[in-house]
Design a protein around this motif. Structure first.
Motif, mmCIF file in Angstrom:
data_model
loop_
_atom_site.group_PDB
_atom_site.id
_atom_site.type_symbol
_atom_site.label_atom_id
_atom_site.label_comp_id
_atom_site.label_asym_id
_atom_site.label_seq_id
_atom_site.Cartn_x
_atom_site.Cartn_y
_atom_site.Cartn_z
ATOM 1 N N PRO A 60 -17.992 -7.932 82.769
ATOM 2 C CA PRO A 60 -17.987 -9.460 83.246
ATOM 3 C C PRO A 60 -18.713 -10.413 84.152
ATOM 4 O O PRO A 60 -19.749 -10.082 85.061
ATOM 5 N N PRO A 61 -18.318 -11.153 83.259
ATOM 6 C CA PRO A 61 -19.624 -12.803 84.179
ATOM 7 C C PRO A 61 -19.881 -12.492 85.738
ATOM 8 O O PRO A 61 -20.059 -12.259 86.274
ATOM 9 N N ALA A 62 -18.271 -11.742 85.859
ATOM 10 C CA ALA A 62 -17.449 -12.325 87.579
ATOM 11 C C ALA A 62 -17.862 -10.835 87.825
ATOM 12 O O ALA A 62 -17.290 -10.331 86.959
ATOM 13 N N ASP A 63 -17.344 -11.329 89.270
ATOM 14 C CA ASP A 63 -17.453 -10.172 90.144
ATOM 15 C C ASP A 63 -16.376 -10.580 91.315
ATOM 16 O O ASP A 63 -17.054 -10.595 92.413
ATOM 17 N N PRO A 64 -15.284 -10.961 91.186
ATOM 18 C CA PRO A 64 -14.476 -11.257 92.305
ATOM 19 C C PRO A 64 -14.457 -10.285 94.038
ATOM 20 O O PRO A 64 -14.957 -11.259 94.506
ATOM 21 N N ALA A 65 -14.906 -9.124 93.694
ATOM 22 C CA ALA A 65 -14.950 -8.450 95.233
ATOM 23 C C ALA A 65 -16.286 -8.707 95.104
ATOM 24 O O ALA A 65 -16.306 -9.201 97.375
ATOM 25 N N ARG A 66 -16.868 -8.840 94.603
ATOM 26 C CA ARG A 66 -18.771 -9.325 95.163
ATOM 27 C C ARG A 66 -18.800 -10.522 96.149
ATOM 28 O O ARG A 66 -19.984 -10.699 97.069
ATOM 29 N N GLU A 67 -18.402 -11.186 95.167
ATOM 30 C CA GLU A 67 -18.303 -12.655 95.747
ATOM 31 C C GLU A 67 -17.226 -12.833 96.755
ATOM 32 O O GLU A 67 -18.011 -13.327 97.496
ATOM 33 N N LYS A 68 -17.224 -12.075 96.709
ATOM 34 C CA LYS A 68 -15.923 -12.383 98.405
ATOM 35 C C LYS A 68 -16.941 -11.367 99.350
ATOM 36 O O LYS A 68 -16.752 -12.324 100.542
#
Length: 121
Positions: A60-68
């Motif tokens: 997926p384009p986004a990685d919410p855990a990494r972003e957090k």
């Protein structure tokens, strides 16, 4: 009156010594701004490569855990540097949104069978 574009309107209001100091400070700011632009360009080159890798492997384009984690890390760095952590978070969120947009475009291009590396702007 100074014709130096860094002087702005201040040239008409301050003594020459003050203007000289102001121009010196603004020169430093201009250099920092240039460095920031070049650093952002390098960052986006790296994230473009990540986007290609993600598209190739159907990630997926986004990685919410990494972003957090990155936001928390950047806020800690901002605190250590005596920079407003909320500002740092807003800045990183802005960058993350742009990166995700690029990754989505790369993914869409890859799914259409086109070249996987979008053109740089």
């Amino acid at each position: 009156m100074s014709t130096d574009p860094r002087a702005g309107e201040a040239a008409q209001y301050v003594e020459p010594e003050v203007l000289e100091e102001l121009l010196s400070m603004r020169s430093s700011i201009d250099n920092i701004d240039a460095a920031l632009v070049h650093l952002l360009a390098e960052r986006f080159k790296a994230t473009q490569r990540v986007g290609v890798l993600k598209a190739k492997h159907q990630l997926p384009p986004a990685d919410p855990a990494r972003e957090k984690n990155q936001i928390a890390r950047l806020k800690r760095l901002a605190e250590d540097a005596q920079l407003d952590p909320e500002f740092a978070e807003k800045f990183l969120n802005f960058i993350i949104e742009e990166v995700i947009r690029h990754h989505q475009a790369i993914s869409e291009t890859a799914s259409e069978g086109g070249p996987q590396e979008p053109q740089q702007r």
